[in-house]
Design a protein around this motif. Sequence first.
Motif, mmCIF file in Angstrom:
data_model
loop_
_atom_site.group_PDB
_atom_site.id
_atom_site.type_symbol
_atom_site.label_atom_id
_atom_site.label_comp_id
_atom_site.label_asym_id
_atom_site.label_seq_id
_atom_site.Cartn_x
_atom_site.Cartn_y
_atom_site.Cartn_z
ATOM 1 N N GLY A 31 0.811 -1.209 0.000
ATOM 2 C CA GLY A 31 0.000 0.000 0.000
ATOM 3 C C GLY A 31 0.841 1.254 0.000
ATOM 4 N N PHE A 32 1.924 1.246 0.786
ATOM 5 C CA PHE A 32 2.824 2.395 0.801
ATOM 6 C C PHE A 32 3.485 2.595 -0.563
ATOM 7 C CE2 PHE A 32 3.558 1.780 5.615
ATOM 8 C CZ PHE A 32 2.471 2.589 5.898
ATOM 9 N N LYS A 33 3.906 1.502 -1.178
ATOM 10 C CA LYS A 33 4.570 1.624 -2.479
ATOM 11 C C LYS A 33 3.637 2.235 -3.517
ATOM 12 C CE LYS A 33 6.079 -2.667 -2.678
ATOM 13 N NZ LYS A 33 6.751 -3.878 -3.201
ATOM 14 N N ARG A 34 2.382 1.858 -3.479
ATOM 15 C CA ARG A 34 1.420 2.438 -4.427
ATOM 16 C C ARG A 34 1.222 3.921 -4.168
ATOM 17 N NH1 ARG A 34 -3.369 -2.171 -5.030
ATOM 18 N NH2 ARG A 34 -1.991 -3.828 -5.822
ATOM 19 N N LEU A 35 1.225 4.305 -2.894
ATOM 20 C CA LEU A 35 1.114 5.721 -2.563
ATOM 21 C C LEU A 35 2.285 6.506 -3.140
ATOM 22 C CD1 LEU A 35 -0.006 8.163 -0.871
ATOM 23 C CD2 LEU A 35 1.440 7.331 0.991
ATOM 24 N N PHE A 36 3.483 5.996 -2.954
ATOM 25 C CA PHE A 36 4.666 6.730 -3.392
ATOM 26 C C PHE A 36 4.866 6.687 -4.903
ATOM 27 C CE2 PHE A 36 5.973 5.753 1.088
ATOM 28 C CZ PHE A 36 5.829 7.066 1.541
ATOM 29 N N VAL A 118 3.111 8.987 12.190
ATOM 30 C CA VAL A 118 1.821 8.940 11.498
ATOM 31 C C VAL A 118 1.107 7.676 11.938
ATOM 32 C CG1 VAL A 118 0.663 8.877 9.254
ATOM 33 C CG2 VAL A 118 2.821 10.116 9.501
ATOM 34 N N THR A 119 -0.171 7.781 12.298
ATOM 35 C CA THR A 119 -0.922 6.581 12.632
ATOM 36 C C THR A 119 -1.552 5.991 11.373
ATOM 37 O OG1 THR A 119 -3.079 7.643 13.011
ATOM 38 C CG2 THR A 119 -1.518 7.619 14.858
ATOM 39 N N LYS A 120 -1.763 4.690 11.421
ATOM 40 C CA LYS A 120 -2.342 4.003 10.269
ATOM 41 C C LYS A 120 -3.835 4.305 10.117
ATOM 42 C CE LYS A 120 1.080 0.311 10.207
ATOM 43 N NZ LYS A 120 1.359 -1.131 10.347
ATOM 44 N N ALA A 121 -4.406 5.008 11.098
ATOM 45 C CA ALA A 121 -5.819 5.381 11.009
ATOM 46 C C ALA A 121 -6.029 6.657 10.215
ATOM 47 C CB ALA A 121 -6.405 5.544 12.413
ATOM 48 N N THR A 122 -4.964 7.389 9.925
ATOM 49 C CA THR A 122 -5.105 8.651 9.212
ATOM 50 C C THR A 122 -5.087 8.416 7.707
ATOM 51 O OG1 THR A 122 -2.705 9.016 9.242
ATOM 52 C CG2 THR A 122 -3.980 9.961 11.034
ATOM 53 N N ALA A 123 -5.476 9.453 6.964
ATOM 54 C CA ALA A 123 -5.442 9.368 5.508
ATOM 55 C C ALA A 123 -4.003 9.187 5.044
ATOM 56 C CB ALA A 123 -6.035 10.642 4.894
ATOM 57 N N ASP A 129 2.699 14.421 3.683
ATOM 58 C CA ASP A 129 2.852 15.728 4.322
ATOM 59 C C ASP A 129 3.897 15.674 5.432
ATOM 60 O OD1 ASP A 129 0.910 16.786 2.680
ATOM 61 O OD2 ASP A 129 -0.710 16.516 4.122
ATOM 62 N N VAL A 130 3.843 14.622 6.246
ATOM 63 C CA VAL A 130 4.813 14.471 7.329
ATOM 64 C C VAL A 130 6.218 14.293 6.761
ATOM 65 C CG1 VAL A 130 5.570 12.931 9.190
ATOM 66 C CG2 VAL A 130 3.180 13.635 9.057
ATOM 67 N N LEU A 131 6.342 13.476 5.723
ATOM 68 C CA LEU A 131 7.646 13.274 5.100
ATOM 69 C C LEU A 131 8.206 14.581 4.543
ATOM 70 C CD1 LEU A 131 7.098 9.867 3.309
ATOM 71 C CD2 LEU A 131 8.859 10.345 4.999
ATOM 72 N N ASP A 132 7.350 15.390 3.931
ATOM 73 C CA ASP A 132 7.804 16.677 3.394
ATOM 74 C C ASP A 132 8.426 17.523 4.501
ATOM 75 O OD1 ASP A 132 6.998 16.102 0.829
ATOM 76 O OD2 ASP A 132 5.108 17.205 0.969
ATOM 77 N N CYS A 133 7.756 17.567 5.653
ATOM 78 C CA CYS A 133 8.260 18.352 6.774
ATOM 79 C C CYS A 133 9.570 17.783 7.301
ATOM 80 C CB CYS A 133 7.221 18.401 7.889
ATOM 81 S SG CYS A 133 7.796 19.217 9.392
ATOM 82 N N VAL A 134 9.611 16.460 7.499
ATOM 83 C CA VAL A 134 10.799 15.816 8.053
ATOM 84 C C VAL A 134 11.987 15.986 7.119
ATOM 85 C CG1 VAL A 134 11.802 13.577 8.645
ATOM 86 C CG2 VAL A 134 9.528 14.194 9.494
ATOM 87 N N MET A 135 11.764 15.842 5.804
ATOM 88 C CA MET A 135 12.863 15.988 4.858
ATOM 89 C C MET A 135 13.341 17.438 4.750
ATOM 90 S SD MET A 135 13.553 12.970 4.186
ATOM 91 C CE MET A 135 14.950 13.442 3.171
ATOM 92 N N ALA A 136 12.508 18.374 5.196
ATOM 93 C CA ALA A 136 12.918 19.775 5.242
ATOM 94 C C ALA A 136 13.625 20.120 6.543
ATOM 95 C CB ALA A 136 11.706 20.688 5.061
ATOM 96 N N GLY A 137 13.792 19.117 7.429
ATOM 97 C CA GLY A 137 14.510 19.335 8.675
ATOM 98 C C GLY A 137 13.629 19.517 9.884
ATOM 99 N N SER A 142 1.062 13.231 12.613
ATOM 100 C CA SER A 142 -0.242 13.241 11.960
ATOM 101 C C SER A 142 -1.249 13.957 12.842
ATOM 102 C CB SER A 142 -0.702 11.816 11.635
ATOM 103 O OG SER A 142 -0.781 11.022 12.798
ATOM 104 N N SER A 143 -2.341 14.386 12.242
ATOM 105 C CA SER A 143 -3.279 15.288 12.911
ATOM 106 C C SER A 143 -3.886 14.696 14.172
ATOM 107 C CB SER A 143 -4.392 15.683 11.942
ATOM 108 O OG SER A 143 -5.025 14.535 11.407
ATOM 109 N N ASP A 144 -4.013 13.359 14.242
ATOM 110 C CA ASP A 144 -4.686 12.754 15.393
ATOM 111 C C ASP A 144 -3.784 12.579 16.610
ATOM 112 O OD1 ASP A 144 -3.246 10.901 13.940
ATOM 113 O OD2 ASP A 144 -4.563 9.225 14.428
ATOM 114 N N VAL A 145 -2.487 12.822 16.478
ATOM 115 C CA VAL A 145 -1.597 12.668 17.629
ATOM 116 C C VAL A 145 -0.756 13.916 17.900
ATOM 117 C CG1 VAL A 145 -1.428 10.159 17.431
ATOM 118 C CG2 VAL A 145 0.191 11.598 16.193
ATOM 119 N N SER A 146 -1.064 15.008 17.227
ATOM 120 C CA SER A 146 -0.195 16.181 17.317
ATOM 121 C C SER A 146 -0.100 16.754 18.728
ATOM 122 C CB SER A 146 -0.667 17.272 16.348
ATOM 123 O OG SER A 146 -1.994 17.664 16.632
ATOM 124 N N ARG A 147 -1.134 16.583 19.549
ATOM 125 C CA ARG A 147 -1.085 17.137 20.907
ATOM 126 C C ARG A 147 -0.100 16.407 21.801
ATOM 127 N NH1 ARG A 147 -7.411 18.451 22.482
ATOM 128 N NH2 ARG A 147 -7.789 19.967 20.811
#
Length: 221
Positions: A31-36, A118-123, A129-137, A142-147
């Motif tokens: 599933g991840f490979k298809r996403l990427f 990122v939790t597997k329950a999120t889109a 989006d998380v990878l973009d941020c992490v690769m930018a340093g 994910s939105s459900d665990v940000s707190r």
Amino acid sequence: MLPCFRRPAVRENVFMIRILLIDDHAIIREGFKRLFQASPSYRVVAETGEAAQAVQLARTRQADVAVVDLSLGNPDGGFALLRDFARMLPDVRRVVVSMHADPGVVMRALDHGAQGYVTKATAMGELVDVLDCVMAGGTALSSDVSRAVERPKTFGLTQREQETLRGLLSELPPKAIAADLGISVKTLYRHRTSLMAKLGARTTAALPRIARERGLLPPDS
């Protein structure tokens, strides 16, 4: 918009970012490979379901980021792998994808070197989006665990849960702990389940170490 902490100026994608997938379920990796495959910025260069192979694969395939599941053979497999990457390949970014949304688990993963969670329950799109941020340093969740990054010192433990923790660490039998606290053994077990979830402990045996990591116990206790 996902929180992205300590993020510098967004870097330009001058090359395809190489991903190592680490998950012991082949169907999840597929599933991840298809996403990427649909992403112009990311390419999966290797995959494995074995933590023991992950660091070597990251080296030989020159991965830029490891996408890591926490459940790899044993309850601490993913956490140990995060530590290995942080120590041996610090330039490889580390993003956790897990079924666990408990704040204690999220904070423990960050403590062990994760830069994204990122939790597997999120889109699925949130992973990119998380990878973009992490690769930018940056560091992103994910939105459900940000707190969870608020990292309260007590980790939300009630007074009774803190008493239960001290009792469990005393190595007394459950019946004696319950008697000391003036509660039933059934109630003791309910408090134990709650505090384990809040601290991110997946076994009772892991409680002393995790409580020390959280600053709830002195280091030599």
